[in-house]
Design an enzyme around this catalytic site. Sequence first.
Site, short mmCIF file in Angstrom:
data_model
loop_
_atom_site.label_atom_id
_atom_site.label_comp_id
_atom_site.label_asym_id
_atom_site.label_seq_id
_atom_site.Cartn_x
_atom_site.Cartn_y
_atom_site.Cartn_z
N PRO A 294 0.74 -1.26 -0.02
CA PRO A 294 0.09 -0.13 0.01
C PRO A 294 0.74 1.08 -0.19
CG PRO A 294 -0.93 -1.49 1.60
CD PRO A 294 0.64 -2.17 1.24
N GLU A 295 0.42 2.26 -0.79
CA GLU A 295 1.27 3.59 -1.00
C GLU A 295 0.06 4.54 -0.62
OE1 GLU A 295 2.75 3.50 -5.11
OE2 GLU A 295 2.75 1.39 -5.13
#
Length: 272
Positions: free
Chosen positions: A2-3
């Site tokens: 996840p960014e």
Amino acid sequence: MPELPEVETIKRQLATHLPGLSLIKLEFLDAKTGRFIDQKELVHIIGKKIRALKRRAKILLLEFENGYYLAIHLKMTGQIILKGEHTKHLPNKHTRAVLYFQKGKTIYFQDLRKFGWLKITNRQKLMAEKLGPEPFGPEFTLSYLQDRLKKSNRPIKIFLLDQSQIAGIGNIYANEALFLAKIRPQTRAKEISLNKAKILYQQILAVLKKGIELGGASDSDYLNAYGSRGQYQEHFLVYRRQGQPCPNCQALIKRISLGGRGSFYCPQCQKK
Ligand SMILES: [Zn+2]
């Protein structure tokens, strides 16, 4: 992993549920997830009220009214799921921690590979982290980016993933921004012209914004706080599209490894 857009999505969802509620209990079902928390620190957050949800880089922050934070990093496969209709199967064998709040609000921290972590921290410690500016914050300006690029001899793709340069960009959004800016991932950061840097700057912001609008990318494990998938993976231009035609010119997308990470580009559109 996840960014920024994925963590931002979770943050915004939890922000409609948790502020004003006290954390009643923090239970670790796997010791590794709590490896950075000393039992003595728990007094700072247990029984304390949540003031706000924040995000720094790829880290979700539960801010308490006393100034302490519970920081959560999802790393490779972490998920933060709010208890509800969609969580009848939880907790399960991948539940590593459970956070119990007032009014029955409960969060399950799911993590298949167990690289994720929770930490108790405060503003001072957060400020001391070696993290670059937030892309949507006032410090991330075009001149900041141009200046940093000039000083770096590394391939631009590796530069973009360096959290001390810019916070929050990961593999998906780095690949997509470079494609849109027509820059090859291997190009040395300092060889990027001022004009190209301007386009890159705009495209970094554009892909992150689009990522947030589409609720993040669920190409692998990512789920939002309601257990639903994001939509950005349906709009990938080059990421994980090796061997498929470029959306601009139909040339086949290539994949190379840079710094151990898959890098995807169009050999026609991204000449250098
Ligand atoms: Zn192309």
